[in-house]
Design a protein around this motif. Sequence first.
Motif, PDB file in Angstrom:
ATOM      1  N   SER A  11       0.840  -1.198   0.000  1.00 29.01           N
ATOM      2  CA  SER A  11       0.000   0.000   0.000  1.00 29.01           C
ATOM      3  C   SER A  11       0.873   1.245   0.000  1.00 29.01           C
ATOM      4  N   VAL A  12       0.548   2.178  -0.874  1.00 26.49           N
ATOM      5  CA  VAL A  12       1.302   3.429  -0.976  1.00 26.49           C
ATOM      6  C   VAL A  12       0.333   4.586  -1.195  1.00 26.49           C
ATOM      7  N   GLN A  13       0.872   5.786  -1.108  1.00 27.28           N
ATOM      8  CA  GLN A  13       0.111   6.984  -1.431  1.00 27.28           C
ATOM      9  C   GLN A  13       0.280   7.319  -2.906  1.00 27.28           C
ATOM     10  N   ALA A  14      -0.663   8.056  -3.442  1.00 25.13           N
ATOM     11  CA  ALA A  14      -0.579   8.491  -4.844  1.00 25.13           C
ATOM     12  C   ALA A  14       0.726   9.248  -5.075  1.00 25.13           C
ATOM     13  N   GLY A  15       1.353   8.942  -6.199  1.00 22.43           N
ATOM     14  CA  GLY A  15       2.612   9.583  -6.539  1.00 22.43           C
ATOM     15  C   GLY A  15       3.841   8.786  -6.128  1.00 22.43           C
ATOM     16  N   GLU A  16       3.648   7.808  -5.258  1.00 24.27           N
ATOM     17  CA  GLU A  16       4.775   7.003  -4.792  1.00 24.27           C
ATOM     18  C   GLU A  16       5.055   5.857  -5.762  1.00 24.27           C
ATOM     19  N   SER A  17       6.057   5.056  -5.396  1.00 20.37           N
ATOM     20  CA  SER A  17       6.518   3.986  -6.282  1.00 20.37           C
ATOM     21  C   SER A  17       6.493   2.640  -5.577  1.00 20.37           C
ATOM     22  N   LEU A  18       6.433   1.606  -6.380  1.00 24.99           N
ATOM     23  CA  LEU A  18       6.554   0.230  -5.903  1.00 24.99           C
ATOM     24  C   LEU A  18       7.317  -0.587  -6.930  1.00 24.99           C
ATOM     25  N   ARG A  19       7.893  -1.687  -6.472  1.00 20.00           N
ATOM     26  CA  ARG A  19       8.628  -2.577  -7.352  1.00 20.00           C
ATOM     27  C   ARG A  19       8.141  -3.996  -7.126  1.00 20.00           C
ATOM     28  N   GLY A  66       5.034   5.083 -19.903  1.00 20.12           N
ATOM     29  CA  GLY A  66       5.557   6.313 -19.338  1.00 20.12           C
ATOM     30  C   GLY A  66       5.712   6.321 -17.834  1.00 20.12           C
ATOM     31  N   ARG A  67       5.138   5.342 -17.151  1.00 23.72           N
ATOM     32  CA  ARG A  67       5.223   5.306 -15.689  1.00 23.72           C
ATOM     33  C   ARG A  67       5.872   4.035 -15.163  1.00 23.72           C
ATOM     34  N   PHE A  68       5.641   2.927 -15.850  1.00 24.93           N
ATOM     35  CA  PHE A  68       6.161   1.636 -15.403  1.00 24.93           C
ATOM     36  C   PHE A  68       7.299   1.200 -16.310  1.00 24.93           C
ATOM     37  N   THR A  69       8.265   0.485 -15.722  1.00 24.22           N
ATOM     38  CA  THR A  69       9.374  -0.052 -16.501  1.00 24.22           C
ATOM     39  C   THR A  69       9.584  -1.502 -16.127  1.00 24.22           C
ATOM     40  N   ILE A  70       9.584  -2.371 -17.148  1.00 24.63           N
ATOM     41  CA  ILE A  70       9.837  -3.780 -16.910  1.00 24.63           C
ATOM     42  C   ILE A  70      11.262  -4.093 -17.346  1.00 24.63           C
ATOM     43  N   SER A  71      11.919  -4.966 -16.599  1.00 25.91           N
ATOM     44  CA  SER A  71      13.284  -5.351 -16.935  1.00 25.91           C
ATOM     45  C   SER A  71      13.485  -6.828 -16.634  1.00 25.91           C
ATOM     46  N   ALA A  72      14.364  -7.442 -17.405  1.00 27.18           N
ATOM     47  CA  ALA A  72      14.707  -8.844 -17.208  1.00 27.18           C
ATOM     48  C   ALA A  72      16.113  -8.916 -16.613  1.00 27.18           C
ATOM     49  N   ASN A  83       6.199   3.711 -11.075  1.00 31.46           N
ATOM     50  CA  ASN A  83       6.340   5.072 -10.552  1.00 31.46           C
ATOM     51  C   ASN A  83       5.055   5.859 -10.767  1.00 31.46           C
ATOM     52  N   SER A  84       4.947   6.958 -10.044  1.00 29.80           N
ATOM     53  CA  SER A  84       3.786   7.845 -10.185  1.00 29.80           C
ATOM     54  C   SER A  84       2.476   7.071 -10.088  1.00 29.80           C
ATOM     55  N   LEU A  85       2.390   6.233  -9.093  1.00 28.12           N
ATOM     56  CA  LEU A  85       1.187   5.427  -8.927  1.00 28.12           C
ATOM     57  C   LEU A  85      -0.009   6.300  -8.584  1.00 28.12           C
ATOM     58  N   ASN A  86      -1.168   5.895  -9.055  1.00 24.66           N
ATOM     59  CA  ASN A  86      -2.407   6.598  -8.748  1.00 24.66           C
ATOM     60  C   ASN A  86      -3.466   5.585  -8.331  1.00 24.66           C
ATOM     61  N   PRO A  87      -4.561   6.037  -7.739  1.00 26.03           N
ATOM     62  CA  PRO A  87      -5.576   5.092  -7.230  1.00 26.03           C
ATOM     63  C   PRO A  87      -6.112   4.131  -8.294  1.00 26.03           C
ATOM     64  N   GLU A  88      -6.088   4.539  -9.561  1.00 27.44           N
ATOM     65  CA  GLU A  88      -6.565   3.657 -10.626  1.00 27.44           C
ATOM     66  C   GLU A  88      -5.644   2.450 -10.830  1.00 27.44           C
ATOM     67  N   GLN A 123      -1.400  -7.873  -3.942  1.00 22.18           N
ATOM     68  CA  GLN A 123      -2.265  -6.700  -3.975  1.00 22.18           C
ATOM     69  C   GLN A 123      -1.423  -5.424  -3.985  1.00 22.18           C
ATOM     70  N   VAL A 124      -1.815  -4.512  -4.853  1.00 23.63           N
ATOM     71  CA  VAL A 124      -1.256  -3.159  -4.871  1.00 23.63           C
ATOM     72  C   VAL A 124      -2.412  -2.200  -4.597  1.00 23.63           C
ATOM     73  N   THR A 125      -2.272  -1.391  -3.558  1.00 24.30           N
ATOM     74  CA  THR A 125      -3.304  -0.432  -3.188  1.00 24.30           C
ATOM     75  C   THR A 125      -2.693   0.959  -3.149  1.00 24.30           C
ATOM     76  N   VAL A 126      -3.303   1.879  -3.897  1.00 25.96           N
ATOM     77  CA  VAL A 126      -2.810   3.252  -3.957  1.00 25.96           C
ATOM     78  C   VAL A 126      -3.902   4.169  -3.415  1.00 25.96           C
ATOM     79  N   SER A 127      -3.558   4.915  -2.390  1.00 23.45           N
ATOM     80  CA  SER A 127      -4.511   5.828  -1.755  1.00 23.45           C
ATOM     81  C   SER A 127      -4.278   7.251  -2.237  1.00 23.45           C
ATOM     82  N   SER A 128      -5.365   7.984  -2.348  1.00 24.75           N
ATOM     83  CA  SER A 128      -5.248   9.376  -2.816  1.00 24.75           C
ATOM     84  C   SER A 128      -4.944  10.314  -1.665  1.00 24.75           C
TER      85      SER A 128
END
Length: 128
Positions: A11-19, A66-72, A83-88, A123-128
């Motif tokens: 769980s993160v706030q809007a604008g934050e990042s997760l991996r 433009g926000r997510f990057t996948i790498s092998a 990056n730049s996660l939003n509630p959607e 689960q990924v949860t993004v709060s506004s």
Amino acid sequence: QVHVVQSGGGSVQAGESLRLSCTASGDIHNINLMGWFRQSPGKEREAVAIVYTRGSNKFYGDSAKGRFTISAAAANTVHLQMNSLNPEDTAMYYCAADWMGILTMEQQWGHPDQYKYWAQGTQVTVSS
């Protein structure tokens, strides 16, 4: 048989990042595509990002561009930097893996029914 395990999320706030990370084990010569789909309640499973682990091809869903990057990191290990996660972006995220020919890959990478091997989901949860 291929076994897929994923980690990350939370769980993160809007604008934050997760991996997110995903590793395949077992008959990994049977896979050349790995990546993530996501699903929210009442919605269909949608492709987020997929990478061709034997080359450089990467595929992104519209919501990820433009926000997510996948790498092998290896032929059987992939990461998704979000990056730049939003509630959607709130959803259950699933790592998937399978083998596709090059032509099929270009057309079918985003179809979840093309993947045989799936991780348990996180689960990924993004709060506004």
